[in-house]
Design an enzyme around this catalytic site. Structure first.
Site, PDB file in Angstrom:
ATOM      1  N   HIS A   1       0.806  -1.211   0.029  1.00 30.97           N
ATOM      2  CA  HIS A   1      -0.031  -0.150  -0.239  1.00 30.97           C
ATOM      3  C   HIS A   1       1.021   1.258   0.023  1.00 30.97           C
ATOM      4  CE1 HIS A   1      -3.763  -2.419   1.732  1.00 30.97           C
ATOM      5  NE2 HIS A   1      -3.102  -2.897   0.586  1.00 30.97           N
TER       6      HIS A   1
ATOM      7  N   GLU B   1       1.363   3.686   2.163  1.00 30.44           N
ATOM      8  CA  GLU B   1       2.334   3.945   3.374  1.00 30.44           C
ATOM      9  C   GLU B   1       3.682   3.078   3.304  1.00 30.44           C
ATOM     10  OE1 GLU B   1      -2.119   3.518   4.827  1.00 30.44           O
ATOM     11  OE2 GLU B   1      -0.796   2.903   3.155  1.00 30.44           O
TER      12      GLU B   1
ATOM     13  N   CYS C   1      -4.677   0.638   6.864  1.00 33.57           N
ATOM     14  CA  CYS C   1      -5.263  -0.724   6.812  1.00 33.57           C
ATOM     15  C   CYS C   1      -4.836  -1.157   8.619  1.00 33.57           C
ATOM     16  CB  CYS C   1      -5.300  -1.541   5.803  1.00 33.57           C
ATOM     17  SG  CYS C   1      -3.462  -2.254   5.453  1.00 33.57           S
TER      18      CYS C   1
ATOM     19  N   CYS D   1      -1.036  -1.945   7.407  1.00 36.32           N
ATOM     20  CA  CYS D   1      -0.120  -0.697   7.302  1.00 36.32           C
ATOM     21  C   CYS D   1       0.151   0.255   8.571  1.00 36.32           C
ATOM     22  CB  CYS D   1      -0.668   0.341   6.287  1.00 36.32           C
ATOM     23  SG  CYS D   1      -0.474  -0.490   4.717  1.00 36.32           S
TER      24      CYS D   1
END
Length: 244
Positions: free
Chosen positions: A101, A103, A145, A154
């Site tokens: 993701h 991040e 998430c 994350c």
């Protein structure tokens, strides 16, 4: 035999998107801790003005848009990490379903080693190295998430990296997140602010939002899309040559 799904995102009605945005804003206000608790638990982070927060969130939004339809069935997300001195340290976006993701790419761009634990695979191994990101602020268009899907959570990676603050555009309306990411980040002592450029952060994922609201909380990804995670080559790191 299950028919393959189209990678085209379904179109959501404008009214439905506005309703969900209002609900997310209300939920975000409910998640704000009392000021005395925030002062006691938050790690020391650099002071920031509302104008600065909006500026960095708009940059994160521009990054999120780079993911486009390749993210389907996942949302488009961007992340920018800003140091205590106000300088940008790293940035990234979610490039495709199955890839890390936004991040994670932003942390890597900032010089943090973030790799999936090969032994278990349900969490990130984070090495902040010289602690360059200590006390830094992460601007993320969508709540980090908190679940294990094709990649680990994350929210835990941001905590492990030593950041001091996380600024979130909107809460993740998916029932398997729905505020849990923010709660875990706050529980670890980071300051969290929600709602910066919220309308724009919701608009970029209006169709996705309409599609996940009401799903059961054990559905985290479309197993027919995206393929396995590709940590090394997924391509979500920000290209400094295009920086404004």
């Amino acid at each position: 035999m299950v028919a393959s799904r189209s990678r085209r995102r379904p179109r959501a009605s404008h009214a439905a998107a506005l309703f969900v945005v209002a609900a997310l804003a209300s939920r975000a206000r409910a998640l704000r801790p009392p000021a005395r608790i925030a002062r006691r638990t938050a790690r020391r982070a650099a002071p920031s003005s509302a104008a600065d927060d909006a500026k960095w969130m708009r940059e994160a939004l521009a990054l999120a848009a780079l993911g486009g339809d390749a993210c389907h069935p996942n949302p488009q997300v961007g992340c920018v990490i800003v140091g205590a001195d106000g300088a940008k340290l790293g940035a990234g976006f979610h490039p495709k379903a199955g890839a890390p993701h936004a991040e994670i790419f932003a942390l890597r761009d900032a010089g943090v080693s973030v790799e999936r634990d090969a032994r278990g695979g349900d969490h990130w191994l984070v090495d902040a190295g010289t602690a360059r990101v200590a006390g830094a602020t992460a601007y993320v268009t969508l709540e980090p998430c908190s679940h294990v899907g094709r990649t680990p959570p994350c929210c835990d990676a941001l905590v492990a990296a030593g950041l001091g603050r996380v600024v979130v555009g909107i809460l993740d309306p998916a029932p398997w997140v729905a505020g849990n990411g923010i709660e875990r980040i706050r529980a670890a002592g980071l300051a969290v602010d929600v709602g910066v450029e919220a309308a724009a952060c919701a608009a970029i994922n209006a169709d996705w939002i309409a599609g996940v609201v009401g799903l059961p909380d054990d559905v985290v990804d479309d197993p027919t899309a995206g393929g396995a995670a590709d940590d090394a080559t997924a391509g979500g790191a920000f290209d400094d040559a295009t920086a404004s």
